[in-house]
Design a protein around this motif. Structure first.
Motif, PDB file in Angstrom:
ATOM      1  N   LEU A  85      27.612  34.823  46.932  1.00 10.11           N
ATOM      2  CA  LEU A  85      27.477  34.583  45.492  1.00 10.11           C
ATOM      3  C   LEU A  85      28.822  34.399  44.808  1.00 10.11           C
ATOM      4  O   LEU A  85      29.801  35.041  45.170  1.00 10.11           O
ATOM      5  CB  LEU A  85      26.843  35.807  44.826  1.00 10.11           C
ATOM      6  N   ASN A  86      28.832  33.612  43.759  1.00  8.55           N
ATOM      7  CA  ASN A  86      30.005  33.426  42.907  1.00  8.55           C
ATOM      8  C   ASN A  86      30.179  34.647  41.985  1.00  8.55           C
ATOM      9  O   ASN A  86      29.268  35.474  41.896  1.00  8.55           O
ATOM     10  CB  ASN A  86      29.780  32.158  42.066  1.00  8.55           C
ATOM     11  N   PRO A  87      31.302  34.751  41.293  1.00  7.98           N
ATOM     12  CA  PRO A  87      31.495  35.895  40.397  1.00  7.98           C
ATOM     13  C   PRO A  87      30.423  36.033  39.316  1.00  7.98           C
ATOM     14  O   PRO A  87      29.885  35.047  38.806  1.00  7.98           O
ATOM     15  CB  PRO A  87      32.860  35.603  39.761  1.00  7.98           C
ATOM     16  N   ALA A  88      30.159  37.294  38.978  1.00  7.08           N
ATOM     17  CA  ALA A  88      29.225  37.636  37.909  1.00  7.08           C
ATOM     18  C   ALA A  88      30.000  37.824  36.604  1.00  7.08           C
ATOM     19  O   ALA A  88      31.224  37.672  36.578  1.00  7.08           O
ATOM     20  CB  ALA A  88      28.506  38.925  38.288  1.00  7.08           C
TER      21      ALA A  88
ATOM     22  N   THR B 158      34.086  39.549  39.264  1.00  6.81           N
ATOM     23  CA  THR B 158      34.046  38.736  38.041  1.00  6.81           C
ATOM     24  C   THR B 158      35.382  38.049  37.828  1.00  6.81           C
ATOM     25  O   THR B 158      36.253  38.098  38.702  1.00  6.81           O
ATOM     26  CB  THR B 158      33.678  39.633  36.839  1.00  6.81           C
ATOM     27  N   CYS B 159      35.575  37.418  36.686  1.00  8.88           N
ATOM     28  CA  CYS B 159      36.881  36.832  36.353  1.00  8.88           C
ATOM     29  C   CYS B 159      37.003  36.646  34.857  1.00  8.88           C
ATOM     30  O   CYS B 159      36.052  36.851  34.106  1.00  8.88           O
ATOM     31  CB  CYS B 159      37.080  35.509  37.085  1.00  8.88           C
ATOM     32  N   MET B 160      38.197  36.223  34.426  1.00 11.45           N
ATOM     33  CA  MET B 160      38.500  36.058  33.001  1.00 11.45           C
ATOM     34  C   MET B 160      37.685  34.948  32.351  1.00 11.45           C
ATOM     35  O   MET B 160      37.563  34.894  31.141  1.00 11.45           O
ATOM     36  CB  MET B 160      40.006  35.784  32.814  1.00 11.45           C
TER      37      MET B 160
ATOM     38  N   VAL C 211      45.201  37.452  36.029  1.00 10.80           N
ATOM     39  CA  VAL C 211      45.572  36.677  37.215  1.00 10.80           C
ATOM     40  C   VAL C 211      44.418  36.764  38.214  1.00 10.80           C
ATOM     41  O   VAL C 211      43.589  37.663  38.137  1.00 10.80           O
ATOM     42  CB  VAL C 211      46.890  37.198  37.850  1.00 10.80           C
ATOM     43  N   GLY C 212      44.388  35.794  39.123  1.00  9.87           N
ATOM     44  CA  GLY C 212      43.318  35.819  40.130  1.00  9.87           C
ATOM     45  C   GLY C 212      42.255  34.783  39.876  1.00  9.87           C
ATOM     46  O   GLY C 212      41.064  35.056  40.008  1.00  9.87           O
ATOM     47  N   CYS C 213      42.676  33.566  39.517  1.00 10.93           N
ATOM     48  CA  CYS C 213      41.751  32.428  39.404  1.00 10.93           C
ATOM     49  C   CYS C 213      42.327  31.311  40.257  1.00 10.93           C
ATOM     50  O   CYS C 213      43.311  30.716  39.852  1.00 10.93           O
ATOM     51  CB  CYS C 213      41.598  31.971  37.962  1.00 10.93           C
ATOM     52  N   PRO C 214      41.713  31.014  41.417  1.00 11.54           N
ATOM     53  CA  PRO C 214      40.634  31.726  42.098  1.00 11.54           C
ATOM     54  C   PRO C 214      41.046  33.158  42.503  1.00 11.54           C
ATOM     55  O   PRO C 214      42.237  33.495  42.485  1.00 11.54           O
ATOM     56  CB  PRO C 214      40.392  30.883  43.343  1.00 11.54           C
ATOM     57  N   HIS C 215      40.052  33.948  42.858  1.00  8.97           N
ATOM     58  CA  HIS C 215      40.263  35.350  43.195  1.00  8.97           C
ATOM     59  C   HIS C 215      41.484  35.558  44.102  1.00  8.97           C
ATOM     60  O   HIS C 215      41.701  34.807  45.052  1.00  8.97           O
ATOM     61  CB  HIS C 215      39.012  35.897  43.899  1.00  8.97           C
ATOM     62  N   CYS C 216      42.236  36.622  43.800  1.00  8.00           N
ATOM     63  CA  CYS C 216      43.486  36.906  44.520  1.00  8.00           C
ATOM     64  C   CYS C 216      43.269  37.114  46.020  1.00  8.00           C
ATOM     65  O   CYS C 216      42.274  37.705  46.445  1.00  8.00           O
ATOM     66  CB  CYS C 216      44.108  38.186  43.992  1.00  8.00           C
TER      67      CYS C 216
ATOM     68  N   SER D  20      28.617  25.758  45.908  1.00 16.34           N
ATOM     69  CA  SER D  20      28.595  25.250  44.535  1.00 16.34           C
ATOM     70  C   SER D  20      29.804  25.642  43.688  1.00 16.34           C
ATOM     71  O   SER D  20      29.994  25.063  42.631  1.00 16.34           O
ATOM     72  CB  SER D  20      27.296  25.636  43.829  1.00 16.34           C
ATOM     73  N   GLU D  21      30.597  26.588  44.108  1.00 18.93           N
ATOM     74  CA  GLU D  21      31.827  26.874  43.342  1.00 18.93           C
ATOM     75  C   GLU D  21      32.815  25.737  43.615  1.00 18.93           C
ATOM     76  O   GLU D  21      33.235  25.514  44.764  1.00 18.93           O
ATOM     77  CB  GLU D  21      32.399  28.229  43.775  1.00 18.93           C
ATOM     78  N   SER D  22      33.189  25.009  42.550  1.00 17.25           N
ATOM     79  CA  SER D  22      33.938  23.765  42.757  1.00 17.25           C
ATOM     80  C   SER D  22      35.277  23.989  43.451  1.00 17.25           C
ATOM     81  O   SER D  22      35.689  23.175  44.291  1.00 17.25           O
ATOM     82  CB  SER D  22      34.120  23.029  41.437  1.00 17.25           C
ATOM     83  N   SER D  23      35.976  25.075  43.139  1.00 12.88           N
ATOM     84  CA  SER D  23      37.278  25.299  43.789  1.00 12.88           C
ATOM     85  C   SER D  23      37.085  25.561  45.289  1.00 12.88           C
ATOM     86  O   SER D  23      37.872  25.105  46.121  1.00 12.88           O
ATOM     87  CB  SER D  23      38.014  26.483  43.143  1.00 12.88           C
ATOM     88  N   ALA D  24      36.026  26.277  45.612  1.00 12.27           N
ATOM     89  CA  ALA D  24      35.748  26.581  47.021  1.00 12.27           C
ATOM     90  C   ALA D  24      35.253  25.340  47.764  1.00 12.27           C
ATOM     91  O   ALA D  24      35.526  25.183  48.961  1.00 12.27           O
ATOM     92  CB  ALA D  24      34.708  27.703  47.115  1.00 12.27           C
TER      93      ALA D  24
HETATM   94 FE1  F3S Z   1      36.959  31.844  40.346  1.00 14.76          FE
HETATM   95 FE2  F3S Z   1      36.490  32.384  37.837  1.00 14.76          FE
HETATM   96 FE3  F3S Z   1      38.495  30.872  38.505  1.00 14.76          FE
HETATM   97  S1  F3S Z   1      34.985  31.895  39.344  1.00 14.76           S
HETATM   98  S2  F3S Z   1      37.911  29.845  40.379  1.00 14.76           S
HETATM   99  S3  F3S Z   1      38.251  33.026  39.039  1.00 14.76           S
HETATM  100  S4  F3S Z   1      37.110  30.510  36.825  1.00 14.76           S
END
Ligand code: F3S
Length: 394
Positions: free
Chosen positions: A77-80, A345-347, A287-292, A136-140
């Motif tokens: 699953l992607n972040p909640a 999750t993320c920002m 920080v952590g986009c995508p996850h660290c 489905s997560e575009s970065s992945a």
């Molecule tokens: Fe991941 Fe959230 Fe960025 S889902 S790629 S940390 S926008």
């Protein structure tokens, strides 16, 4: 579209409503995109997890599927919209948390792994070269196609879930070799010194390439962290699902760089960084986009050693990577500084705008792009500068 006997049976409804519904989605998609048949997938990654994006209609849809649907292949699953454990400390309301937990419960019933990360490839869901997958997560998606050499389209949440419940996806787009050829050469003449530089270059290139396949020429080295940042940025400013890079993309050695080319210079790099920066005093640093990765957590711990944060500072990562960081002692250093781990999750997918924050400093072009869309002001800076900003005396 040609279906096998087993697929016809799924479509007939004799294996339950969720499977029938999923098959209908896949067949409709396949017909729109001219797929001749379905292909089996070995891995699925589903987005559409945050209650912020799903709303009550999304919960209803998932709960209906969960009545008789079950994952047939490994699905992460992607972040909640919140850290599933420490949501209170993050300032999430009880009302939001209740709805978010309802979403998670539906996914659990469906048999999905509650991994809640956009970097499944750092947490055990790592497909191999040539495998068909539905992420489905575009970065992945960009990372999987370009770095791992697996094959996936940019799935939507519902089509990825349909792939999970049937084990199949329509055979079109990036599943076919002919669509994986490069369409535009990017001649890199700038020195890329950091992951933020790769992120800014990805943002610049995504706009140019749109939904094409850029071929990066002239890059000497790229770390895993740089490639994950590049992948995320390419997919946010454009519809990119794949790139080629020598010594990185398994298919690149058999690929001729297209004659249509664009030069990426130091001036372009500065302009890209500038275009991602508004003005203002940040009240939130993340920080952590995508996850660290673990390595990034190590760097953050080194930078935070002996310091205290003076602003809300989130370090976003998967729970799996956080566990490794706990074992190495990085987490304790990070938490001692007052920074908060935002696992699961993320920002971007957490409701930070409704928590009163207005100006976000971050080292991710993708986060800047989406936070702006959410009405926030953004400051794009290096990881080191994010830590400096978070620990600045005020
Ligand atoms: Fe991941 Fe959230 Fe960025 S889902 S790629 S940390 S926008």
């Amino acid at each position: 579209m040609e279906l096998t006997r087993a697929e016809e049976t799924m479509l007939s409804g004799s294996e339950g409503r969720a499977v029938r519904k999923s098959m209908e989605i896949l067949v409709a998609l396949g017909e729109i995109y001219g797929a001749k048949r379905l292909v089996r997938v070995s891995s699925v990654q589903v987005s559409g997890v945050s209650y912020k994006n799903l709303g009550d209609a999304g919960i209803e849809f998932l709960e209906e599927l969960a009545q008789d649907g079950r994952a047939r292949v490994r699905t992460t699953l992607n972040p909640a919209g919140m850290d599933l454990v420490n949501w209170k400390a993050m300032g999430i309301t009880q009302e939001f948390a209740d709805r978010q937990l309802q979403v998670i419960e539906a996914y659990r019933k469906l048999g999905l792994e509650i991994s809640c990360s956009c970097t499944p490839y750092l947490a055990g869901n790592t497909p191999h070269y040539g495998q068909h997958i539905a992420w489905s997560e575009s970065s992945a998606v960009v990372y999987a196609n370009s770095v791992l050499g697996a094959r996936t389209n940019r799935e939507g949440g519902p089509s990825a879930l349909a792939a999970s419940l049937t084990g199949r996806t329509p055979l079109y787009g990036y599943h076919l070799k002919r669509n994986r050829a490069a369409t535009l050469t990017i001649d890199v003449r700038a020195d890329l010194d950091s992951t933020e530089d790769f992120s800014a270059m990805g943002y610049f290139t995504g706009r140019l390439a749109d939904s094409g396949v850029p071929f990066f020429r002239g890059i000497k080295r790229a770390s895993l962290e740089s490639l994950k940042s590049l992948s995320a940025a390419l997919a946010s400013s454009g519809g990119v699902a794949m790139f080629h890079m020598g010594n990185v993309t398994p298919e690149a050695p058999r690929m001729f760089p297209p004659s249509e080319s664009v030069v990426f210079t130091t001036t372009d790099l500065s302009a890209a960084r500038q275009s991602l920066t508004d003005h203002g005093d940040p009240d939130f640093i993340a920080v952590g986009c995508p996850h660290c990765s673990l390595k990034e957590l190590e760097t953050i711990a080194q930078l935070l050693t002996g310091r205290r944060v003076s602003r809300e500072f989130w370090v976003c990562c998967s729970r799996a990577v956080k566990r490794e960081s706990d074992e190495r002692g990085y987490s304790a250093v990070i938490e001692r500084s007052g920074a908060k781990f935002a696992c699961d999750t993320c920002m971007v997918v957490a409701p930070i705008e409704s928590m009163g924050y207005r100006v976000v400093a971050t080292n991710s072009a993708k986060a800047c792009h989406y936070l702006r869309n959410n009405g926030m002001k953004v400051l794009f800076m290096s990881l080191e500068s994010c830590v400096m900003e978070a620990t600045k005396r005020r």
